[in-house]
Design a protein around this motif. Structure first.
Motif, mmCIF file in Angstrom:
data_model
loop_
_atom_site.group_PDB
_atom_site.id
_atom_site.type_symbol
_atom_site.label_atom_id
_atom_site.label_comp_id
_atom_site.label_asym_id
_atom_site.label_seq_id
_atom_site.Cartn_x
_atom_site.Cartn_y
_atom_site.Cartn_z
ATOM 1 N N ASP A 13 1.096 -1.208 0.029
ATOM 2 C CA ASP A 13 0.208 0.270 -0.092
ATOM 3 C C ASP A 13 0.896 1.499 0.018
ATOM 4 N N VAL B 129 0.388 5.202 0.691
ATOM 5 C CA VAL B 129 -0.060 6.817 1.055
ATOM 6 C C VAL B 129 0.651 7.835 0.454
ATOM 7 N N TYR C 45 5.283 2.325 8.859
ATOM 8 C CA TYR C 45 5.954 2.349 7.121
ATOM 9 C C TYR C 45 7.084 1.412 7.278
ATOM 10 N N GLN D 20 5.434 9.676 -0.201
ATOM 11 C CA GLN D 20 4.726 8.218 -0.882
ATOM 12 C C GLN D 20 5.267 8.086 0.779
ATOM 13 N N ALA E 47 -2.159 0.284 5.090
ATOM 14 C CA ALA E 47 -2.105 1.161 5.735
ATOM 15 C C ALA E 47 -3.106 2.029 6.764
ATOM 16 N N LEU F 117 -4.519 5.762 7.502
ATOM 17 C CA LEU F 117 -4.535 6.558 7.425
ATOM 18 C C LEU F 117 -5.354 8.091 8.337
ATOM 19 N N LEU G 55 -4.045 13.985 1.085
ATOM 20 C CA LEU G 55 -3.863 11.951 1.231
ATOM 21 C C LEU G 55 -4.316 11.566 1.069
ATOM 22 N N GLN G 56 -3.731 10.332 -0.239
ATOM 23 C CA GLN G 56 -4.237 9.320 -0.526
ATOM 24 C C GLN G 56 -3.692 8.104 -0.492
ATOM 25 N N LEU G 57 -4.756 7.119 -0.815
ATOM 26 C CA LEU G 57 -4.238 5.648 -0.065
ATOM 27 C C LEU G 57 -3.900 5.510 -1.675
#
Lengths: 262, 284
Positions: B208, B210, B230, B241, B249, B251, B268-270
């Protein structure tokens, strides 16, 4: 071995092309001799010179020789049957699949070698039956096995032609090129080379691969005339050479298939 | 060596019994060449291979079911007659033929000549042939080639079912998705070289990613460095990233951590890393 032949039988049993050609070939063995008989029978019968020169080639024991000789002009058909049987496997890639499924390479090519024996035996039987038919028709009382050795020569010749066809198909793999090269070689090219060698190199052309088997069964008529301008033949040497070549075709065929990328 | 092309170079791995072993690689990477060598239809310049710790022989091949590259059958014979020949060569009885034809949904067409089959049916017949005699090892080279989506799903189900019966299945494919869906182990080939091999979940690790952004990027990085969980962090100049093991992940906690440390996120994006991308990464 019977198991291997059974599988070969399953392959060929429903293959129409093979049977159509085989049956027409067997009919043609009779047919070519019938043509020869018609030609002979239409001779001027009252001319004693002609009668003395050709005699009656369809009587025993000469009929064994004559029918073997006439039938040998169809040898290329045996080669054709062999080529179809092998190149089919290449075009369907079943030569690979048979190995993948658990045949050894030697088993695969071994069955094809057996096939050359089987079709040669079948052709020889057809020749025997044809000779019997003509011989008995002409004069049954003369029946004998004298000169039956020509039937044996025919068998060796048939084996040589079909084993050579096997080798050609394994070398070229595609049916078109195998058939083309085989026909041109057996009908023209080797004869041309043989003629050249015979003329300039003391008749060694007679011992070329298929020539050596052709010369086992020499022309049965007009012997008196022909013998005047050809050197005498050494049958033992011809036979030896024919068998050596035969062993070579089989050895090279096995080796080719056992070492090739399929 | 195949002609002047070296198709395979020092590829070496072993296949655990009971696994579904995928051989993955782009077109021309040497998958079929390798299987051809172990099936004795191609001759390698050097090297060796063994089955079950024994040198490979024709007898051993009889107890394996193999589909190599294309369905190879006598065009003028029916599907059933072709299977009879295969069964005879393998030394197995004919009893199994109806059974394997049913298993690949070809029973109704068993009397039709092979030449009348569609590509998908030819492929099914080849799989049926591989199943003859219930072998413990199956070698399937691109088994779903030419099949429609339903056929593909059926064959994949079949492979899973066979695997559940304890069979070892070696499957070559250029379809990553296929390998990921059915295989337990994988070896990846490229231009004849073995890139990697091992269990699928180790080799084709899914990650994943993020993506995090803020007005003050250096401050964001400092804050993120104070956070754990992470596996890796990358900065592309605009966004940061963060890499996590698949589906782990967090979030919310990233957002909370940054906010508590005085950084307000504007991004903020997965992102799921696709297997395709992984495959390209491995093979390029």
């Amino acid at each position: 071995m019977l198991q291997l032949l059974k599988i070969e039988w399953l392959k060929v049993k429903n293959y129409r092309t093979f049977w159509v050609l085989s049956i027409l070939y067997l009919v043609s063995i009779f047919g070519s001799n019938y043509i020869a008989w018609l030609v002979w029978d239409s001779r001027p019968k009252k001319n004693s010179d002609v009668n003395m020169l050709v005699g009656n080639p369809f009587k025993f024991p000469d009929v064994w020789h004559v029918v073997s000789y006439t039938s040998s002009f169809l040898m290329f058909m045996l080669g054709l049957l062999m080529i179809i049987s092998v190149t089919n496997e290449y075009s369907y890639k079943t030569h690979r699949q048979n190995i993948i499924d658990g045949w050894s390479r030697r088993q695969f090519v071994g069955v094809k070698v057996l096939l050359t024996f089987i079709i040669s035996i079948a052709a020889t039987i057809a020749v025997i039956l044809t000779a019997l038919a003509f011989g008995l028709f002409e004069d049954a009382s003369l029946f004998s096995f004298e000169k039956f050795e020509f039937i044996g020569y025919f068998f060796i010749q048939a084996l040589s032609y079909s084993a050579a066809a096997l080798l050609f198909s394994l070398l070229f793999k595609r049916s078109g090129i195998s058939i083309g090269v085989y026909f041109l070689y057996t009908l023209i090219l080797e004869n041309m080379l043989a003629g050249f060698l015979n003329r300039y190199f003391d008749n060694v052309g007679r011992y070329l691969p298929l020539e050596s088997t052709d010369n086992l069964i020499r022309i049965p008529v007009f012997k008196m005339i022909i013998n005047q301008f050809t050197a005498s033949y050494n049958t033992t040497l011809l036979l030896t050479m024919a068998l050596i070549y035969l062993a070579l075709y089989i050895f090279l065929s096995m080796r080719k298939f056992e070492t090739d990328d399929l | 060596m195949y002609g002047k092309i070296q198709a395979l170079n020092n590829v070496s791995f072993s296949i655990p019994p009971g696994s579904v072993f995928g051989i993955l690689g782009p077109n021309g990477s040497g998958k079929t060449t390798m299987l051809g060598i172990v099936m004795d239809v191609l001759k390698p310049t050097s090297g060796s291979y063994s089955f079950f710790g024994q040198p490979a022989t024709a007898e051993l091949r009889k107890n394996m079911g193999t589909l190599l590259e294309t369905p190879n059958f006598y065009h003028y014979l029916s599907g059933e007659r072709n299977l009879i020949i295969a069964a005879e060569i393998k030394g197995k009885g004919k009893d199994d033929i109806d059974n394997v034809l049913r298993r690949v949904n070809l029973f109704e067409r068993k009397d039709s000549r092979f030449s009348t089959y569609s590509l998908g049916m030819k492929q099914r017949l080849a799989i049926a042939s591989a199943l003859l005699g219930n072998p413990n090892v199956l070698v399937l080279d691109e088994p779903t080639n030419g099949l429609d989506p339903v056929g593909i799903a059926e064959i994949r189900d079949l492979i899973r079912a066979l695997s559940a019966e304890g069979k070892t299945i070696i499957m070559a494919s250029h379809l990553l998705d296929e390998v990921e869906k059915v295989c337990t182990h994988v070896a990846i080939l490229k231009k004849g070289n073995l890139l990697v091999d091992g269990a699928v979940d180790e080799v084709l690790v899914n990650e994943d990613i993020v993506e995090v952004g803020a007005m003050n990027l250096p401050q964001l990085i400092t804050v993120l460095q104070g956070m754990n969980g992470y596996t890796n962090m990358k900065n592309n100049g605009k966004l940061v990233q963060l890499f996590y093991a698949a589906t782990t992940a967090p979030l919310e906690s990233i957002n909370r951590h940054c906010f508590n440390q005085g950084v307000v996120l504007n991004h903020l994006q997965l992102k799921k890393k696709s297997l395709e991308a992984k495959f390209f990464e491995l093979t390029n």
